[in-house]
Structure formats: C-alpha cells, structure tokens
Design a protein around this motif. Structure first.
Motif, PDB file in Angstrom:
ATOM      1  N   ARG A  40      33.411  34.950  29.067  1.00  0.00           N
ATOM      2  CA  ARG A  40      33.376  36.335  28.582  1.00  0.00           C
ATOM      3  C   ARG A  40      32.791  36.377  27.173  1.00  0.00           C
ATOM      4  NH1 ARG A  40      38.966  38.647  27.162  1.00  0.00           N
ATOM      5  NH2 ARG A  40      38.587  37.122  25.528  1.00  0.00           N
ATOM      6  N   ASP A  44      29.255  36.812  29.821  1.00  0.00           N
ATOM      7  CA  ASP A  44      29.243  36.788  31.287  1.00  0.00           C
ATOM      8  C   ASP A  44      29.933  38.051  31.825  1.00  0.00           C
ATOM      9  OD1 ASP A  44      30.568  36.137  33.995  1.00  0.00           O
ATOM     10  OD2 ASP A  44      29.136  34.496  33.746  1.00  0.00           O
ATOM     11  N   GLU A  45      29.188  38.895  32.518  1.00  0.00           N
ATOM     12  CA  GLU A  45      29.713  40.176  32.998  1.00  0.00           C
ATOM     13  C   GLU A  45      30.791  40.006  34.062  1.00  0.00           C
ATOM     14  OE1 GLU A  45      26.710  43.038  33.998  1.00  0.00           O
ATOM     15  OE2 GLU A  45      25.521  42.475  32.240  1.00  0.00           O
ATOM     16  N   GLU A  46      30.662  39.014  34.918  1.00  0.00           N
ATOM     17  CA  GLU A  46      31.683  38.782  35.943  1.00  0.00           C
ATOM     18  C   GLU A  46      33.014  38.426  35.290  1.00  0.00           C
ATOM     19  OE1 GLU A  46      32.093  36.447  40.156  1.00  0.00           O
ATOM     20  OE2 GLU A  46      30.983  35.446  38.565  1.00  0.00           O
ATOM     21  N   ARG A  49      34.649  41.592  33.843  1.00  0.00           N
ATOM     22  CA  ARG A  49      35.271  42.429  34.884  1.00  0.00           C
ATOM     23  C   ARG A  49      36.580  41.832  35.388  1.00  0.00           C
ATOM     24  NH1 ARG A  49      30.162  42.438  36.889  1.00  0.00           N
ATOM     25  NH2 ARG A  49      30.771  41.143  38.637  1.00  0.00           N
ATOM     26  N   LEU A  50      36.571  40.538  35.658  1.00  0.00           N
ATOM     27  CA  LEU A  50      37.749  39.914  36.240  1.00  0.00           C
ATOM     28  C   LEU A  50      38.885  39.741  35.235  1.00  0.00           C
ATOM     29  CD1 LEU A  50      35.862  37.591  38.633  1.00  0.00           C
ATOM     30  CD2 LEU A  50      37.466  39.359  39.285  1.00  0.00           C
ATOM     31  N   TYR A  63      39.237  33.899  41.163  1.00  0.00           N
ATOM     32  CA  TYR A  63      38.200  33.572  40.177  1.00  0.00           C
ATOM     33  C   TYR A  63      38.591  32.303  39.411  1.00  0.00           C
ATOM     34  CZ  TYR A  63      34.844  34.263  36.369  1.00  0.00           C
ATOM     35  OH  TYR A  63      33.825  34.111  35.447  1.00  0.00           O
TER      36      TYR A  63
END
Length: 77
Positions: A40, A44-46, A49-50, A63
């Motif tokens: 993050r 890192d966009e994933e 979000r997570l 994840y």
C-alpha cells in the motif's frame, strides 16, 4: 529441500499444508498484513482496497494467504 526444512519454511510463513491447499495461521495473517501495508505504501491499489476491509472479512484473509504463499514460493521451494 528436505521435508523438515520445507515444514520449517511453511511455519515461518504462517502456513500449514492441507490436502485442499494452504491454511493461514494468525501469525501468517499478521505477516501478510505487514506485507500488504508495505505494498500500500508503494501505491499498490489492490492492497489499498483490501486493507480498507474489516479484519474479519474473508477477502482480507485470502489476500494475506496469497501474499504468504507467494513469499513461501520465493523462499526457495
């Protein structure tokens, strides 16, 4: 790698091998979340979000499990 060394490496990553795949321990979840925070911080966009999900959300646990499996795979297996 010997079976004993493989088992030690699995434990180091907070994973247990089961017939249906890998299970993640609480220790593994915590390590996965540290890795997710690092991702993050790199944008890192994933990961962003997570990490916004509640800690009890199954997607967040999945994840973390995937991050730990990836780390385990890179460790020499």
């Amino acid at each position: 790698m010997s079976p004993e060394a493989r088992q030690e490496d699995l434990e180091r990553h907070g994973l247990a091998e089961e017939p249906d795949g890998y299970l993640l321990s609480l220790r593994g979840f915590q390590a996965g979340m540290r890795a997710a925070r690092a991702l993050r911080d790199q944008g890192d966009e994933e990961a962003v979000r997570l990490l916004a999900l509640d800690a009890s959300d199954p997607l967040r646990w999945e994840y973390a499990r995937c991050l730990q499996i990836e780390a385990f795979s890179r460790s020499g297996i």
